[in-house]
Each structure stands twice: as C-alpha cells, then as structure tokens.
Design a protein around this motif. Structure first.
Motif, mmCIF file in Angstrom:
data_model
loop_
_atom_site.group_PDB
_atom_site.id
_atom_site.type_symbol
_atom_site.label_atom_id
_atom_site.label_comp_id
_atom_site.label_asym_id
_atom_site.label_seq_id
_atom_site.Cartn_x
_atom_site.Cartn_y
_atom_site.Cartn_z
ATOM 1 N N ASP A 38 0.915 -1.149 -0.134
ATOM 2 C CA ASP A 38 -0.173 0.220 0.034
ATOM 3 C C ASP A 38 0.616 1.391 0.017
ATOM 4 O O ASP A 38 0.492 2.381 -0.658
ATOM 5 C CB ASP A 38 -0.880 -0.062 1.147
ATOM 6 C CG ASP A 38 -2.016 -1.027 1.223
ATOM 7 O OD1 ASP A 38 -2.361 -1.554 -0.239
ATOM 8 O OD2 ASP A 38 -2.836 -1.602 1.898
ATOM 9 N N MET A 42 1.028 4.273 -3.028
ATOM 10 C CA MET A 42 0.985 5.532 -2.476
ATOM 11 C C MET A 42 2.280 6.371 -2.963
ATOM 12 O O MET A 42 2.013 7.455 -3.464
ATOM 13 C CB MET A 42 0.756 5.769 -0.859
ATOM 14 C CG MET A 42 0.473 7.066 -0.599
ATOM 15 S SD MET A 42 0.201 6.855 1.362
ATOM 16 C CE MET A 42 -0.626 5.675 1.592
ATOM 17 N N ALA A 163 2.192 8.425 4.399
ATOM 18 C CA ALA A 163 1.536 7.581 5.293
ATOM 19 C C ALA A 163 1.697 7.649 6.630
ATOM 20 O O ALA A 163 2.881 8.536 7.206
ATOM 21 C CB ALA A 163 2.130 6.266 4.739
#
Length: 167
Positions: A38, A42, A163
């Motif tokens: 993930d 991103m 993040a």
C-alpha cells in the motif's frame, strides 16, 4: 559529517549530468524499506503527480520503493537529482543515459567510484545528503524507531508524510 548541521562539503561530491540542478529548489523523497504494498502504491502515485507537475525531486535509487519512484519520475520531464549510496557506476542503464542526454538528471554521490556496494552507513549518508540538498522533504513511510525516523527528528526542514503510522 551530518547533513543536519549542514557542514557536508559540497565540493567533495561526485556528479554526472546537469549540475545546474543543484542550484534549483527541490523536494527530497525518503522512505523506509518496509512499508508494504500500500505504501509503495501511494509513493508511486505521489511520484506520478510530481512528474506531471514539473517539480524538481531529489531521491535515491537503492530500495524497491526508491527505484519505483525514480522510474515513475523519469517518465516525466521534471528535473531529478539522483543521490547514490555508493560511487557513480561506470556503466549506466539506458533510462538514466536518456535522462542525462535530455539534461533532466543529475547523478550525485559523496563516494568515490571504487565504493560499489551500499551499506547501512552509506545509505545514512545518502539520506543526509538528500536532506541537505532539499528545501522540503516528502516521507513515503517512516518505520517507528528506525534510522530514518532518527535522522528526520534532527532536521528543521519542512516534512510531509504520505503515510501515517497507522497505515
């Protein structure tokens, strides 16, 4: 010498490409290695936005995330400063050669060409140099308690995190 106290000798850098890029404002990109899929997606989305916007980026090319971000950036036309955690190799891949020919790229290393392997220490120096050369830093992921977290805690540069710790 730490980039955080801004004493790194810029005259000792080994460079290949458009040295004018060192005089331009740039955003640094840093990311811990173990962010997961993930985080990687991103970071690649962020790199695509940068390649479309023309923002100059300073990044590395050692970890999987760094390599993917760099490759996305090369697909654009914005200037890139690539900082290596080893010496500049004598042979370069075709994507790097093309970017050098277009004056889109500057490859920078604080290490002699005889330094051919990245170590934890050379990676730290590379990250310090990215911080030193950048006006602001984008952090893809920072492992809690990791080397990058320690390094970034010492900088006064603006930091933007892609993040959060919860992701």
């Amino acid at each position: 010498v730490s980039a955080n106290d801004e004493r790194m000798d810029m005259n000792g850098l080994h460079t290949l490409g458009n040295e004018y890029l060192l005089r331009q404002p740039a955003t640094g990109f840093l990311c811990s290695n173990d962010g997961g899929d993930d985080i990687n997606r991103m970071c690649k989305r962020w790199a695509l936005m940068q390649s479309e916007s023309g923002n100059q980026i300073i990044c590395g090319h050692q970890s999987i995330v760094e390599k993917e971000v760099f490759e996305v950036l090369l697909s654009g036309t914005q200037p890139i400063v690539l900082v290596l955690a080893r010496g500049i190799p004598l042979t370069l891949d075709d994507m790097i050669k093309t970017a050098l020919e277009k004056n889109q790229l500057l490859v920078v290393s604080p290490f002699r060409p005889s330094i051919t392997r990245m170590t934890k220490e050379t990676a730290l120096i590379k990250n310090e140099l990215i911080i030193l050369l950048s006006q602001k830093i984008v952090v893809g992921y920072e492992r809690p308690g990791g080397q990058l977290e320690m390094l970034l805690s010492k900088t006064k540069k603006d930091l933007m995190y892609l993040a959060s710790e919860d992701e």
